[in-house]
Design an enzyme around this catalytic site. Structure first.
Site, short mmCIF file in Angstrom:
data_model
loop_
_atom_site.label_atom_id
_atom_site.label_comp_id
_atom_site.label_asym_id
_atom_site.label_seq_id
_atom_site.Cartn_x
_atom_site.Cartn_y
_atom_site.Cartn_z
N ASP A 151 0.87 -1.18 0.00
CA ASP A 151 0.00 0.00 0.00
C ASP A 151 0.91 1.23 0.00
OD1 ASP A 151 -1.59 2.16 0.57
OD2 ASP A 151 -2.58 1.26 2.31
N SER A 169 -16.26 15.99 -7.56
CA SER A 169 -16.48 14.95 -6.54
C SER A 169 -15.21 14.89 -5.69
CB SER A 169 -16.70 13.57 -7.20
OG SER A 169 -15.48 13.10 -7.76
N TYR A 198 -13.35 12.33 -5.33
CA TYR A 198 -12.35 11.66 -6.17
C TYR A 198 -11.66 12.67 -7.09
CZ TYR A 198 -10.84 9.64 -10.60
OH TYR A 198 -10.14 9.38 -11.75
N HIS A 199 -12.47 13.48 -7.80
CA HIS A 199 -11.87 14.45 -8.72
C HIS A 199 -11.03 15.48 -7.95
CE1 HIS A 199 -15.15 12.90 -11.37
NE2 HIS A 199 -14.15 12.92 -12.22
N LYS A 258 -7.59 14.34 -7.48
CA LYS A 258 -6.78 14.46 -8.70
C LYS A 258 -6.30 15.91 -8.88
CE LYS A 258 -7.10 10.24 -10.30
NZ LYS A 258 -5.95 9.38 -10.54
N LEU A 302 -19.99 3.90 -20.78
CA LEU A 302 -20.25 3.16 -22.02
C LEU A 302 -20.25 1.65 -21.78
CD1 LEU A 302 -20.80 3.00 -25.01
CD2 LEU A 302 -18.40 3.45 -25.47
N GLU A 311 -24.24 18.18 -10.79
CA GLU A 311 -23.46 18.57 -11.96
C GLU A 311 -24.37 19.31 -12.93
OE1 GLU A 311 -22.06 14.84 -13.64
OE2 GLU A 311 -24.04 14.27 -14.33
N1 NAD Z 1 -11.08 3.77 -15.63
C1 NAD Z 1 -11.30 4.98 -16.12
O1 NAD Z 1 -12.25 5.23 -16.88
C2 NAD Z 1 -10.34 6.10 -15.79
C3 NAD Z 1 -10.54 7.36 -16.38
C4 NAD Z 1 -9.67 8.41 -16.08
C5 NAD Z 1 -8.62 8.20 -15.20
N2 NAD Z 1 -8.45 6.98 -14.62
C6 NAD Z 1 -7.35 6.82 -13.68
O2 NAD Z 1 -6.55 5.72 -14.03
C7 NAD Z 1 -6.06 5.07 -12.85
C8 NAD Z 1 -6.40 3.58 -12.93
O3 NAD Z 1 -7.82 3.44 -13.06
P1 NAD Z 1 -8.47 2.00 -13.15
O4 NAD Z 1 -9.78 2.15 -13.82
O5 NAD Z 1 -7.47 1.05 -13.66
O6 NAD Z 1 -8.74 1.73 -11.60
P2 NAD Z 1 -8.69 0.34 -10.79
O7 NAD Z 1 -9.36 0.60 -9.48
O8 NAD Z 1 -9.19 -0.78 -11.63
O9 NAD Z 1 -7.13 0.13 -10.57
C9 NAD Z 1 -6.40 0.81 -9.58
C10 NAD Z 1 -5.40 -0.17 -9.00
O10 NAD Z 1 -4.62 0.53 -8.02
C11 NAD Z 1 -4.55 -0.26 -6.84
N3 NAD Z 1 -4.35 0.67 -5.71
C12 NAD Z 1 -5.22 1.60 -5.25
N4 NAD Z 1 -4.68 2.23 -4.19
C13 NAD Z 1 -3.45 1.71 -4.00
C14 NAD Z 1 -2.43 1.93 -3.04
N5 NAD Z 1 -2.57 2.82 -2.05
N6 NAD Z 1 -1.28 1.21 -3.13
C15 NAD Z 1 -1.12 0.30 -4.13
N7 NAD Z 1 -2.06 0.03 -5.05
C16 NAD Z 1 -3.22 0.73 -4.98
C17 NAD Z 1 -5.86 -1.03 -6.79
O11 NAD Z 1 -5.80 -2.21 -6.01
C18 NAD Z 1 -6.09 -1.32 -8.27
O12 NAD Z 1 -5.52 -2.55 -8.66
C19 NAD Z 1 -6.74 5.76 -11.67
O13 NAD Z 1 -5.84 6.65 -11.06
C20 NAD Z 1 -7.88 6.51 -12.28
O14 NAD Z 1 -8.17 7.68 -11.57
C21 NAD Z 1 -9.28 5.91 -14.91
#
Ligand code: NAD
Length: 409
Positions: A74, A188, A190-191, A194, A248, A333
């Site tokens: 982590d 949000s 989450y946002h 970021k 989607l 929103e």
């Molecule tokens: N999926 C989308 O549509 C999307 C869109 C824009 C941005 N993102 C960004 O892309 C990144 C990946 O998204 P995703 O959809 O693959 O998400 P996901 O949740 O499927 O994958 C994230 C991974 O990070 C791991 N993780 C989370 N916190 C952690 C920590 N503290 N230490 C170690 N590992 C950790 C989780 O176990 C998971 O395997 C994210 O940062 C997300 O904000 C995703």
């Protein structure tokens, strides 16, 4: 290159790890498996049956002879372990996917708000701090989101690649020009994490000259890439539930299982999209085009196209003859917005985006049909609300009965 992929077990991280390993890079995945734990907490599962990371990696080795290593960690709480890893492995770059990434989950309740803040902010800061402490020139590629710009504009304003050229009147009557970080407008918790990440990037680039690329990514659609389709043990995750399912993919899954498409609000919300295989390609480009100086982060808009949610729903309806439900919006929103995003830099690296109309919808429909018996329909509605005002009196009842406000064909 030697690469550490934080979050390499997740939806974007796993196919990207395969893509980069396939290109001959040495890949080490760091993941705390929190995403798999959150599935258990929410009592949901990926529509596709995902294998344990150790089994995925073994299958990859059997098929290709390529070694991917992994470390369970982590990064938000294990700073010393992270620093040791950087000192021992001496990576050239880190790709950072490792954050809690669902806006609805981040808005669910007090504990998910707190978790999202501490996990995302401390995790990103630990990576930056560990790079500085390791005294190595490690390029950080971070997955940010288009949502940092906000979705509030009704006018067709171009969204630049992170920085906005502005004119400022000085107090002695002159006009000067400057390039400032595009004003953040998170929608949000989450946002918000970021946007806070991006502040930390500005600081560490300026103060410690770290080389950082922040990819402002659109909503990712699709599930499999050519590489992950080679063996069922490599299959990518597919989230369809109200918290983690992205729009989607959710629509296509809903159409397959006969659940009316859930459009929240008017459907006039415009969002940016990118296919999962393009996520992998763009990260490859970001890795081979790092910023040359560490004075400020390089920001790339990692998105292929924009669409309104109602146009997307109508597209899926035209392909599948499904129903569309217009539901009260659980989010706070704008009902409609314009979104004109520049992606010139990634395009200048030679990236040719895959567009939604390019028939890849077929691939998702096949996946959703194949695994439809794993779908739990009670998990489809979004039951995380942005404000108490939006929240219906009895949320659990709504989820159980899949209530819809208005259904049109
Ligand atoms: N999926 C989308 O549509 C999307 C869109 C824009 C941005 N993102 C960004 O892309 C990144 C990946 O998204 P995703 O959809 O693959 O998400 P996901 O949740 O499927 O994958 C994230 C991974 O990070 C791991 N993780 C989370 N916190 C952690 C920590 N503290 N230490 C170690 N590992 C950790 C989780 O176990 C998971 O395997 C994210 O940062 C997300 O904000 C995703």
């Amino acid at each position: 290159m030697k690469l550490i992929i934080v979050g390499g077990d997740g939806f974007c991280g796993w196919p990207t790890s395969l893509h980069l390993s396939n290109l001959g890079h040495e890949v080490i995945i760091v993941d705390d498996f929190s995403r798999r734990r959150i599935d258990k907490e929410l009592n949901v599962q990926s529509l596709t049956p995902i294998f344990e990371l150790s089994e995925r990696i073994e299958a990859w080795f059997e098929l290709t002879g390529n070694v991917i290593r992994y470390v369970e960690m982590d990064i938000s709480t294990k700073f010393d372990d992270l620093l040791n890893l950087l000192e021992e492995e001496k990576p050239d770059s880190i790709v950072h996917f490792g954050e809690q990434r669902a806006a609805p989950y981040s808005m669910k309740c007090t504990s998910t708000k707190n978790y999202t803040i501490s996990n995302n902010i401390c995790g990103t800061h630990n990576i930056l701090n560990a790079i500085v402490e390791s005294q190595r020139d490690i390029h950080l590629v971070h997955l940010g989101t288009m949502g940092v710009y906000g979705y509030g504009h009704e006018e067709p304003i171009p969204i630049p690649e992170g920085y906005l050229d502005v004119k400022i009147d000085t107090i002695d009557g002159r006009e000067i020009t400057d390039s400032i970080v595009y004003p953040a407008n998170p929608g949000s918790i989450y946002h918000m994490t970021k946007t806070m990440d991006s502040q930390m990037f500005q600081y560490y680039a300026k103060n410690d000259k770290l080389r950082i690329t922040d990819l402002h990514q659109g909503i990712v659609w699709g599930t499999q890439t050519e590489l992950s389709s080679q063996d069922e043990r490599l299959i990518n995750r597919f989230d369809y539930d109200g918290d983690y399912g992205t729009v989607l993919n959710r629509f296509l899954m809903q159409a397959t299982v006969g659940f009316p498409l859930t459009v929240h609000g008017t459907g006039g919300q415009t969002r940016a999209f990118i296919h999962i295989s393009d996520t992998c390609k763009c990260i490859e480009q970001a890795l081979i085009h790092p910023p040359t100086s560490g004075d400020r982060p390089l920001i790339l808009n990692q998105m292929a196209e924009t669409q309104t949610l109602s146009d997307l729903a109508k597209l899926v309806q035209s392909l599948t003859n499904c129903e569309i439900s217009y539901l009260p919006n659980p989010r706070s929103e704008a009902e409609r917005n314009d979104l004109n995003v520049r992606n010139d830099l990634l395009r200048s690296f030679g990236w040719e985006p895959t567009l939604i109309k390019d028939s890849l919808l077929q691939e998702i429909t096949e996946i959703t049909r194949h695994y439809s018996d794993r779908a739990d329909h009670s998990k489809i509605p979004c039951v995380s609300y942005w404000t108490k005002n939006n929240e219906p009196a009895d949320v659990s009842h709504r989820a159980e009965n899949n209530e819809v406000a208005e259904t049109i064909s």
